[in-house]
Design a protein around this motif. Structure first.
Motif, PDB file in Angstrom:
ATOM      1  N   LYS A 141      22.081  11.162  35.719  1.00 39.21           N
ATOM      2  CA  LYS A 141      21.824  11.250  34.144  1.00 39.21           C
ATOM      3  C   LYS A 141      21.167  12.540  33.981  1.00 39.21           C
ATOM      4  O   LYS A 141      21.513  13.254  33.033  1.00 39.21           O
ATOM      5  N   LYS A 171      21.178   7.154  40.121  1.00 33.26           N
ATOM      6  CA  LYS A 171      21.564   7.061  38.740  1.00 33.26           C
ATOM      7  C   LYS A 171      20.586   8.053  37.895  1.00 33.26           C
ATOM      8  O   LYS A 171      21.307   8.601  36.716  1.00 33.26           O
ATOM      9  N   ASN A 194      19.946   3.230  44.602  1.00 27.93           N
ATOM     10  CA  ASN A 194      20.730   3.456  43.449  1.00 27.93           C
ATOM     11  C   ASN A 194      20.130   3.775  42.165  1.00 27.93           C
ATOM     12  O   ASN A 194      20.673   4.585  41.609  1.00 27.93           O
TER      13      ASN A 194
END
Length: 155
Positions: free
Chosen positions: A42, A38, A34
């Motif tokens: 980003k 992310k 995870n």
């Protein structure tokens, strides 16, 4: 004032970056934990911002080419549902981008031509070897090409 060529290229790249983000959100890569997922998301969002809001000194095709490389590297060389979705959408949107295997081109040419290819090989040589995408012999050749490019740059 940005040239017409720059404006068109930036619009196309912006749309591709949006598709990259949507593809990652629709099909999160299973091999990523995870936190890494992310982080990748980003990075894509940051690239989109830089494409749409370049500083004046970066409002040129050469700088855009570096951003293009950053947006496309994962989608040129990887595999998975997100990548297949990305290329399907690129085709549906009739964007001027094609999937290519840069590593195969470099190995066939036996030479690294520019900073972008140098950065690419430097970034992917270890993961490609770990994933079995390149052989030990190809790693040796690529390291030679990296050294040759560094020597040319010094001159």
């Amino acid at each position: 004032m940005a040239s017409k060529k720059f404006t068109e290229a930036a619009q196309n790249l912006s749309k591709a970056a949006e598709i990259a983000i949507e593809s990652l959100k629709k099909f999160p890569p299973k091999e990523y934990d995870n936190d890494y997922y992310k982080y990748i998301l980003k990075c894509c969002i940051e690239r989109l911002f830089f494409i749409n809001n370049p500083e004046p000194k970066y409002r040129n095709l050469r700088s855009l080419k570096y951003l293009e490389e950053e947006v496309f590297t994962r989608f040129q060389e990887g595999s998975g549902e997100d990548i297949e979705e990305f290329w399907k959408r690129i085709k549906e949107e009739n964007l001027p981008f094609k999937r290519e295997n840069k590593m195969a081109k470099i190995l066939k040419r036996k030479k690294i031509n520019n900073d972008i290819e140098y950065d690419f090989v430097t970034d992917v040589i270890v993961p490609y070897q770990q994933e079995g995408m390149i052989t030990e012999e190809e790693v040796i050749l690529l390291n030679t090409y990296l050294g040759n490019f560094e020597n040319r740059k010094r001159k």
